[in-house]
Design a protein around this motif. Structure first.
Motif, PDB file in Angstrom:
ATOM      1  N   ARG A   1       4.536  -2.033   4.835  1.00  0.00           N
ATOM      2  CA  ARG A   1       5.565  -2.673   3.681  1.00  0.00           C
ATOM      3  C   ARG A   1       6.835  -1.793   3.992  1.00  0.00           C
ATOM      4  N   ARG A   2       8.305  -1.775   3.788  1.00  0.00           N
ATOM      5  CA  ARG A   2       9.120  -0.439   3.842  1.00  0.00           C
ATOM      6  C   ARG A   2       8.874   0.003   1.849  1.00  0.00           C
ATOM      7  N   VAL A   3       9.383   1.325   2.320  1.00  0.00           N
ATOM      8  CA  VAL A   3       9.763   1.320   1.042  1.00  0.00           C
ATOM      9  C   VAL A   3      10.159   0.316  -0.400  1.00  0.00           C
ATOM     10  N   THR A   4       9.515   0.327  -1.398  1.00  0.00           N
ATOM     11  CA  THR A   4      10.055  -0.181  -2.553  1.00  0.00           C
ATOM     12  C   THR A   4      11.860  -0.017  -2.486  1.00  0.00           C
ATOM     13  N   PRO A   5      12.543  -1.466  -3.052  1.00  0.00           N
ATOM     14  CA  PRO A   5      13.761  -1.387  -3.151  1.00  0.00           C
ATOM     15  C   PRO A   5      13.991  -0.750  -4.358  1.00  0.00           C
ATOM     16  N   ASN A   6      15.677   0.154  -4.351  1.00  0.00           N
ATOM     17  CA  ASN A   6      16.047   0.198  -5.644  1.00  0.00           C
ATOM     18  C   ASN A   6      14.740   1.499  -6.361  1.00  0.00           C
ATOM     19  N   LEU A   7      13.892   2.306  -5.608  1.00  0.00           N
ATOM     20  CA  LEU A   7      12.859   3.301  -6.443  1.00  0.00           C
ATOM     21  C   LEU A   7      13.823   3.876  -6.200  1.00  0.00           C
ATOM     22  N   HIS A   8      13.325   4.765  -7.215  1.00  0.00           N
ATOM     23  CA  HIS A   8      13.763   6.410  -7.708  1.00  0.00           C
ATOM     24  C   HIS A   8      14.112   7.264  -6.612  1.00  0.00           C
ATOM     25  N   HIS A   9      15.325   7.521  -5.911  1.00  0.00           N
ATOM     26  CA  HIS A   9      15.775   8.564  -4.739  1.00  0.00           C
ATOM     27  C   HIS A   9      14.234   9.712  -5.074  1.00  0.00           C
ATOM     28  N   TYR A  10      14.295  10.800  -5.655  1.00  0.00           N
ATOM     29  CA  TYR A  10      13.450  11.419  -5.961  1.00  0.00           C
ATOM     30  C   TYR A  10      12.035  10.872  -4.977  1.00  0.00           C
ATOM     31  N   LEU A  11      11.606   9.689  -4.821  1.00  0.00           N
ATOM     32  CA  LEU A  11      10.277   9.640  -4.573  1.00  0.00           C
ATOM     33  C   LEU A  11      10.170   7.994  -3.668  1.00  0.00           C
ATOM     34  N   VAL A  12      11.373   8.774  -2.845  1.00  0.00           N
ATOM     35  CA  VAL A  12      11.223   7.694  -1.274  1.00  0.00           C
ATOM     36  C   VAL A  12      10.699   8.342  -0.229  1.00  0.00           C
ATOM     37  N   ASP A  13      10.600   9.636  -0.520  1.00  0.00           N
ATOM     38  CA  ASP A  13      10.030  10.113   0.860  1.00  0.00           C
ATOM     39  C   ASP A  13       8.394  10.245   0.650  1.00  0.00           C
ATOM     40  N   ALA A  14       8.267   9.984  -0.712  1.00  0.00           N
ATOM     41  CA  ALA A  14       6.497  10.443  -1.282  1.00  0.00           C
ATOM     42  C   ALA A  14       6.600   9.116  -0.910  1.00  0.00           C
ATOM     43  N   GLU A  15       7.445   7.568  -1.323  1.00  0.00           N
ATOM     44  CA  GLU A  15       6.351   6.207  -0.876  1.00  0.00           C
ATOM     45  C   GLU A  15       6.704   6.301   0.563  1.00  0.00           C
TER      46      GLU A  15
ATOM     47  N   GLY B   1       4.170  16.249   8.239  1.00  0.00           N
ATOM     48  CA  GLY B   1       5.692  15.542   7.799  1.00  0.00           C
ATOM     49  C   GLY B   1       6.108  14.517   7.431  1.00  0.00           C
ATOM     50  N   TRP B   2       5.212  13.259   7.614  1.00  0.00           N
ATOM     51  CA  TRP B   2       5.202  11.951   7.495  1.00  0.00           C
ATOM     52  C   TRP B   2       3.989  12.010   6.334  1.00  0.00           C
ATOM     53  N   GLY B   3       3.231  12.079   5.947  1.00  0.00           N
ATOM     54  CA  GLY B   3       2.331  11.744   5.000  1.00  0.00           C
ATOM     55  C   GLY B   3       0.537  11.484   5.510  1.00  0.00           C
ATOM     56  N   GLU B   4       0.784  11.565   6.908  1.00  0.00           N
ATOM     57  CA  GLU B   4      -0.457  10.725   8.167  1.00  0.00           C
ATOM     58  C   GLU B   4      -1.298  11.622   7.499  1.00  0.00           C
ATOM     59  N   ILE B   5      -1.443  12.352   7.148  1.00  0.00           N
ATOM     60  CA  ILE B   5      -2.793  13.292   7.532  1.00  0.00           C
ATOM     61  C   ILE B   5      -3.041  13.848   5.576  1.00  0.00           C
ATOM     62  N   TRP B   6      -2.461  12.743   4.549  1.00  0.00           N
ATOM     63  CA  TRP B   6      -3.091  13.566   3.682  1.00  0.00           C
ATOM     64  C   TRP B   6      -4.826  12.474   3.233  1.00  0.00           C
TER      65      TRP B   6
END
Length: 407
Positions: free
Chosen positions: A52-66, A97-102
């Motif tokens: 899915r897409r990133v949660t709408p209206n998520l705290h902007h600090y956390l967009v990249d993390a999600e 860079g995009w979380g894929e290996i975590w």
């Protein structure tokens, strides 16, 4: 050896390595990617999409993390299917860079993982506070600290990491630097060579140019401030007025790779053309957009002087390729460039923020190109000695992979 690559835009930084490994029938190469056109001979490609897409209206600090978590979850699902099919790699490689290996180690806990680490974000001493006329808001510090969650997740997940330059490695916290090996992807110096007979018809024109003409070149993925596009443009009226036979070839798209967009959807090209108005002779400034690699090489081979400007940020492949092609580099006096270019020896360094200095150095080269022959030779030799694909970078990659696989 069985190798698993993970990169949303494969092959990306792994082009040369994956091509070499897949050409050997003794290796089995699998890639997990989002890219639909990611195909190499003898490489099994598994495509994924986040659920899915990133949660709408998520705290902007956390967009990249999600976004990273969603990618990592989708990669894990693909890796689980791969494991069920019987594939267990000897080594895994992936861009952090995009979380894929975590979460790869949740599927293959005993398989060594080599992560690619490009940039650890800082409020001071790198890109964010570079422009002294722009004061970062207080919010930038907490935001960047949070943005590094992805870097820290990746560093915790990998067995070893790689960075393309010493300066980029130096940005990572010292407690992690022992994990990181400096290995550039490499330049194919056999393909990227000077060619005194090179000629090119400027795309979408009937103008033919050749090596030896007064050609100024500039290349960026996109035309934007992080790569000094405004400073280049502001240098051009002086260059063109003093060198009436000069032409400028500008390669790059109108999107934004790094930094902020202009309001109202304007591009930086539109803004600079409006700012400079009639001072710019547009009959001799050619915006080529994004070009095929073969055209890009010809552009470098006909170049009399190549301008490369960058914030303290990720070093572009194009600068190293320009050096391999024997270009005279006029580069910004910023850390990524200074790691490679030594002023007066294998290139010329200028103040990033000075269109006047840029213009002066470009004009110097256009006036007396033969006086800079040693810089051309030394620029190429720098790449051959330190960044050559076949003799330096590829062997280093292979040695590290074998070391990991034998653990």
């Amino acid at each position: 050896m069985k190798i698993l690559f993970v990169h949303q835009n494969f092959p990306g930084q792994y082009l040369h390595l994956a091509r070499f490994l897949s050409a050997d029938p003794n290796h089995e190469v699998v890639v997990i990617t989002q890219r639909k056109a990611a195909t190499l001979p003898r490489v099994k490609t598994i495509r994924y999409q986040p659920s899915r897409r990133v949660t709408p209206n998520l705290h902007h600090y956390l967009v990249d993390a999600e976004a990273g978590i969603l990618n990592a979850q989708a990669v894990v699902r693909a890796a689980l299917d791969l494991k069920r099919s019987g594939f267990v790699p000897d080594v895994m490689l992936g861009h952090n860079g995009w979380g894929e290996i975590w979460y790869l180690k949740e599927v293959y806990p005993q398989v060594p993982l080599l992560g690619y680490f490009e940039f650890f974000y800082h409020l001071r001493g790198a890109d964010v506070d570079f422009d002294l006329e722009v004061s970062p808001p207080f919010d930038s510090g907490p935001r960047l600290r949070t943005k590094n969650l992805g870097n820290l997740m990746g560093l915790d997940a990998v067995d070893l990491g790689q960075c393309p330059t010493e300066w980029q490695k130096s940005l990572y916290p010292k407690r992690y630097q022992s994990l990181l090996h400096v290995m550039h992807e490499g330049v194919d110096t056999r393909a990227v060579t000077p060619d005194a007979t090179a000629h090119l018809r400027i795309p979408n024109t009937d103008i033919d140019i050749a090596c030896g003409d007064e050609i100024v070149t500039y290349v960026g993925r996109n035309l934007e401030p992080y790569r000094g596009f405004p400073q280049l443009m502001r240098s051009l009226p002086t260059i063109l007025s003093q060198r009436p036979n000069a032409r400028v070839l500008i390669v790059g798209g109108d999107e934004i790779s790094y930094g902020a967009r202009l309001p109202g959807g304007r591009t930086y090209k539109q803004a600079l053309l409006s700012e400079l108005g009639d001072s710019l002779d547009l009959n001799r400034v050619h915006f080529l957009g994004k070009v095929p690699y073969s055209v890009f090489l010809k552009i470098l081979q006909v170049s009399c002087v190549h301008v490369y400007l960058t914030y303290p940020f990720v070093l572009s492949w194009s600068m190293l390729e320009a050096m391999s092609a024997g270009c005279v580099i006029v580069g910004s006096k910023t850390q990524p460039v200074e790691e490679v270019v030594r002023h007066g020896e294998n290139g010329l360094l200028v103040d990033f923020f000075s269109p006047e200095q840029i213009a002066d150095r470009v004009i110097d080269v256009l006036k007396e190109p033969r006086a800079f022959a040693s810089l051309r030779h030394n620029a190429r030799q720098t790449i051959v000695n330190h960044y050559d694909l076949q003799t330096i970078c590829l062997p280093a990659h292979l040695q590290l992979l074998r070391m990991l696989a034998d653990r």
